[in-house]
Design a protein around this motif. Structure first.
Motif, PDB file in Angstrom:
ATOM      1  N   VAL A   1       0.837  -1.205   0.000  1.00 13.62           N
ATOM      2  CA  VAL A   1       0.000   0.000   0.000  1.00 13.62           C
ATOM      3  C   VAL A   1       0.870   1.252   0.000  1.00 13.62           C
ATOM      4  CG1 VAL A   1      -1.725   1.319   1.286  1.00 13.62           C
ATOM      5  CG2 VAL A   1      -1.897  -1.173   1.162  1.00 13.62           C
ATOM      6  N   PHE A   2       1.882   1.263   0.861  1.00 16.03           N
ATOM      7  CA  PHE A   2       2.746   2.442   0.984  1.00 16.03           C
ATOM      8  C   PHE A   2       3.488   2.726  -0.320  1.00 16.03           C
ATOM      9  CE2 PHE A   2       6.989   4.180   2.063  1.00 16.03           C
ATOM     10  CZ  PHE A   2       6.591   5.408   2.572  1.00 16.03           C
ATOM     11  N   LEU A   3       4.105   1.706  -0.892  1.00 12.82           N
ATOM     12  CA  LEU A   3       4.876   1.901  -2.121  1.00 12.82           C
ATOM     13  C   LEU A   3       3.979   2.258  -3.291  1.00 12.82           C
ATOM     14  CD1 LEU A   3       7.451  -1.040  -1.802  1.00 12.82           C
ATOM     15  CD2 LEU A   3       7.824   1.401  -1.356  1.00 12.82           C
ATOM     16  N   SER A   4       2.743   1.767  -3.298  1.00 10.48           N
ATOM     17  CA  SER A   4       1.804   2.131  -4.367  1.00 10.48           C
ATOM     18  C   SER A   4       1.342   3.571  -4.241  1.00 10.48           C
ATOM     19  CB  SER A   4       0.587   1.199  -4.344  1.00 10.48           C
ATOM     20  OG  SER A   4       0.958  -0.141  -4.568  1.00 10.48           O
ATOM     21  N   SER A   5       1.262   4.054  -3.003  1.00 12.71           N
ATOM     22  CA  SER A   5       0.750   5.411  -2.788  1.00 12.71           C
ATOM     23  C   SER A   5       1.731   6.486  -3.241  1.00 12.71           C
ATOM     24  CB  SER A   5       0.419   5.610  -1.302  1.00 12.71           C
ATOM     25  OG  SER A   5       1.588   5.590  -0.501  1.00 12.71           O
ATOM     26  N   ILE A   6       3.021   6.186  -3.235  1.00 13.25           N
ATOM     27  CA  ILE A   6       4.022   7.206  -3.585  1.00 13.25           C
ATOM     28  C   ILE A   6       3.883   7.665  -5.038  1.00 13.25           C
ATOM     29  CG2 ILE A   6       6.486   7.686  -3.812  1.00 13.25           C
ATOM     30  CD1 ILE A   6       6.959   5.843  -1.422  1.00 13.25           C
ATOM     31  N   PRO A   7       3.902   6.759  -6.039  1.00 12.81           N
ATOM     32  CA  PRO A   7       3.764   7.248  -7.421  1.00 12.81           C
ATOM     33  C   PRO A   7       2.406   7.876  -7.709  1.00 12.81           C
ATOM     34  CG  PRO A   7       3.723   4.848  -7.361  1.00 12.81           C
ATOM     35  CD  PRO A   7       4.128   5.305  -6.006  1.00 12.81           C
ATOM     36  N   VAL A   8       1.355   7.381  -7.035  1.00 18.20           N
ATOM     37  CA  VAL A   8       0.024   7.969  -7.253  1.00 18.20           C
ATOM     38  C   VAL A   8      -0.005   9.406  -6.738  1.00 18.20           C
ATOM     39  CG1 VAL A   8      -2.421   7.818  -6.646  1.00 18.20           C
ATOM     40  CG2 VAL A   8      -1.153   5.745  -7.205  1.00 18.20           C
TER      41      VAL A   8
ATOM     42  N   VAL B   1      -2.258  -4.653  -5.285  1.00 15.91           N
ATOM     43  CA  VAL B   1      -3.438  -4.936  -6.114  1.00 15.91           C
ATOM     44  C   VAL B   1      -4.690  -4.346  -5.481  1.00 15.91           C
ATOM     45  CG1 VAL B   1      -4.934  -6.781  -6.964  1.00 15.91           C
ATOM     46  CG2 VAL B   1      -2.459  -6.993  -7.176  1.00 15.91           C
ATOM     47  N   GLN B   2      -4.842  -4.553  -4.170  1.00 19.21           N
ATOM     48  CA  GLN B   2      -6.018  -4.021  -3.482  1.00 19.21           C
ATOM     49  C   GLN B   2      -6.087  -2.504  -3.600  1.00 19.21           C
ATOM     50  OE1 GLN B   2      -8.636  -5.265  -2.075  1.00 19.21           O
ATOM     51  NE2 GLN B   2      -9.438  -3.414  -1.088  1.00 19.21           N
ATOM     52  N   SER B   3      -4.943  -1.842  -3.421  1.00 13.47           N
ATOM     53  CA  SER B   3      -4.928  -0.379  -3.451  1.00 13.47           C
ATOM     54  C   SER B   3      -5.207   0.153  -4.858  1.00 13.47           C
ATOM     55  CB  SER B   3      -3.571   0.142  -2.969  1.00 13.47           C
ATOM     56  OG  SER B   3      -3.350  -0.198  -1.627  1.00 13.47           O
ATOM     57  N   LEU B   4      -4.498  -0.380  -5.835  1.00 17.69           N
ATOM     58  CA  LEU B   4      -4.587   0.155  -7.192  1.00 17.69           C
ATOM     59  C   LEU B   4      -5.898  -0.180  -7.888  1.00 17.69           C
ATOM     60  CD1 LEU B   4      -0.917  -0.542  -8.332  1.00 17.69           C
ATOM     61  CD2 LEU B   4      -1.909   1.613  -7.570  1.00 17.69           C
TER      62      LEU B   4
END
Length: 218
Positions: A49-56, A126-129
């Protein structure tokens, strides 16, 4: 910030991860390595979740003012209502059934290993994106008028809030494993026997909340 926190909490209704945690609690024998496996799984999910949130967030920051205008527009409320309605339809058609995915990932979750951590990271990403509240919450964080330091530091809190419900579920399952005949154990047994209804209820809850927020925004 309040809006970002609200959507992070909404994003914590992670039926897939909770289902995996429950499956681990059921499959592992008494005295098994439940704590280590779940700690690696939830920790990996948090990283996902954390790593996905950075580029978003970087993307939203680069877009800037159009994101603000979109969020402040009455049409944003309409979008929330549409997303909520689509979520309800998908839940009604069985789109929230994650039993097959749970069965597939369990092969990497019977022993604590690097694969356990990696599985958690993949599930978190996957859940986050694929979650509308994830993007909406980060959108509010991006346009909230905070400094870059606060925004990107807040991602730690954002990811933690997004994992709050699975974390609680992991603790409850651990308690049930120690005392299966307790009140919590009986509730756990009922929820396990009605897993499809529980998943559908979570899906409908998210849909209703999104619709209500959309109506209030208009």
């Amino acid at each position: 910030m309040f809006q970002a926190v609200s959507y992070a909490l909404l994003d914590s209704i992670n039926v897939l991860l909770i289902g995996v945690i429950v499956a681990i609690g059921v499959v592992l024998p008494p005295g098994g390595k439940y704590r280590r496996i779940v700690a690696l799984l939830v920790g990996g999910d948090w990283l996902g979740v954390f790593l996905s949130s950075i580029p978003v967030l970087l993307l939203f920051d680069s877009i800037g003012e159009p994101i603000r205008r979109a969020i402040e527009s009455p049409w944003f409320g309409v979008v929330l209502i549409v997303v909520g309605a689509l979520s309800a339809v998908l839940t009604w058609r069985g789109g929230g059934d994650s039993s097959q995915v749970v069965a597939k990932v369990m092969r990497w979750l019977r022993e604590p290993s690097a694969n356990t951590l990696l599985t958690g990271m993949v599930l978190g990403a996957v859940q986050s994106l694929t979650s509308a509240p994830f993007y909406i919450g980060l959108g509010f964080l991006s346009v909230g008028g905070f400094s870059a330091l606060i925004r990107y530091t807040a991602l730690v809190l954002y990811a933690s809030l997004a994992l709050s419900l699975p974390f609680i579920a992991a603790i409850v399952v651990g308690m049930v494993r120690r005392r299966p005949r307790s009140l919590a154990g009986r509730g756990f047994a009922w929820a396990r026997e009605h897993s499809e209804q529980m998943a559908a209820g979570a899906g409908y809850f998210v849909a209703v909340v999104l619709i209500l927020i959309g109506i209030s925004h208009i």
